[in-house]
Design a protein around this motif. Structure first.
Motif, PDB file in Angstrom:
ATOM      1  N   GLN A  34       4.481  42.654 -43.063  1.00 39.95           N
ATOM      2  CA  GLN A  34       4.045  43.316 -42.332  1.00 39.95           C
ATOM      3  C   GLN A  34       5.528  43.674 -41.039  1.00 39.95           C
ATOM      4  OE1 GLN A  34       0.697  41.610 -40.044  1.00 39.95           O
ATOM      5  NE2 GLN A  34       0.804  43.865 -39.033  1.00 39.95           N
ATOM      6  N   GLN A  35       6.101  42.693 -40.467  1.00 40.76           N
ATOM      7  CA  GLN A  35       6.897  42.530 -39.061  1.00 40.76           C
ATOM      8  C   GLN A  35       8.052  43.753 -39.474  1.00 40.76           C
ATOM      9  OE1 GLN A  35       5.579  43.306 -35.871  1.00 40.76           O
ATOM     10  NE2 GLN A  35       3.849  42.483 -36.892  1.00 40.76           N
ATOM     11  N   ASN A  40       1.848  47.229 -44.838  1.00 43.25           N
ATOM     12  CA  ASN A  40       0.334  47.062 -43.000  1.00 43.25           C
ATOM     13  C   ASN A  40      -0.475  46.685 -43.529  1.00 43.25           C
ATOM     14  OD1 ASN A  40       1.668  48.369 -40.317  1.00 43.25           O
ATOM     15  ND2 ASN A  40       1.195  50.076 -41.303  1.00 43.25           N
ATOM     16  N   CYS A  42      -4.131  45.868 -45.763  1.00 45.61           N
ATOM     17  CA  CYS A  42      -5.514  46.652 -46.081  1.00 45.61           C
ATOM     18  C   CYS A  42      -6.373  45.202 -44.868  1.00 45.61           C
ATOM     19  CB  CYS A  42      -5.239  46.476 -46.639  1.00 45.61           C
ATOM     20  SG  CYS A  42      -5.895  45.540 -48.185  1.00 45.61           S
ATOM     21  N   ASP A 108      -9.103  51.300 -40.100  1.00 52.96           N
ATOM     22  CA  ASP A 108      -8.374  49.728 -41.438  1.00 52.96           C
ATOM     23  C   ASP A 108      -9.867  48.809 -40.439  1.00 52.96           C
ATOM     24  OD1 ASP A 108      -8.649  50.151 -37.693  1.00 52.96           O
ATOM     25  OD2 ASP A 108      -6.789  49.206 -37.917  1.00 52.96           O
ATOM     26  N   ASP A 131      -5.914  51.821 -49.335  1.00 51.22           N
ATOM     27  CA  ASP A 131      -4.717  51.229 -48.743  1.00 51.22           C
ATOM     28  C   ASP A 131      -4.823  49.451 -50.068  1.00 51.22           C
ATOM     29  OD1 ASP A 131      -5.334  51.009 -45.037  1.00 51.22           O
ATOM     30  OD2 ASP A 131      -3.874  52.443 -46.614  1.00 51.22           O
TER      31      ASP A 131
END
Length: 170
Positions: A34-35, A40, A42, A108, A131
């Motif tokens: 992620q970072q 991102n 889901c 989200d 996603d």
């Protein structure tokens, strides 16, 4: 195989530590993706992360005690948690193999929780979105959801073996 089962019976605290470390490692890898990589998560990925957190906490607490009943109860809780995580990962894998005709990103995870009651959020999560059906990363031909399923399945099988092994020895 009997050596592995004997180890589960003789050193159950090591088993719980190993499961806790494995779950924390998977969570760390998810945060890395992620970072650092920019993937991102889901809604289904986030639910799987929560399942990993529950398993890690359960295993960590079980590793602190030495009572047989604590180990059996903790292994049962881990079996249920791993079963839930495997279900979510299997559903996400299915969405990836058979994506919906209309892929919309939708809300989200946190947006769903903030704006809808829980009885509407749960079906929305499992319905999936664009996603959840996207495959952004693979390893040896498997997506993150595929590998998550394998990990949850293995944790569940090991927890079941521990229950069986500890319960069969008085």
């Amino acid at each position: 195989m009997s050596f592995g089962l004997a180890l589960l019976d003789q050193k159950p605290r090591r088993f719980f530590v190993l499961v806790c470390v494995a779950c924390l490692s998977m969570l760390a890898f998810g945060l890395y993706l992620q970072q650092s990589v920019g993937l991102n998560p889901c809604p289904m990925c986030i639910v799987q992360r929560y399942a990993l957190i529950l398993i890690a906490v359960t295993a960590g607490l079980a590793a602190l005690g030495d009572k047989k009943s604590l180990h059996i109860t903790s292994a049962f809780l881990m079996l249920v948690e791993a079963g839930f995580g495997a279900f979510v990962a299997a559903r996400q894998s299915w969405l990836q193999w058979y994506p919906p005709e209309i892929a919309t990103c939708g809300r989200d995870f946190y947006g769903m929780i903030e704006n809808f009651p829980i009885n509407r959020v749960i079906p929305m999560i499992f319905k999936g979105s664009g996603d959840c059906s996207a495959v952004d990363w693979t390893f040896l031909g498997g997506s993150i959801a595929n590998w998550s399923f394998v990990c949850f399945f293995l944790i569940g099988v090991l927890a079941l073996l521990l229950i069986w092994q500890r319960a069969s020895h008085h």
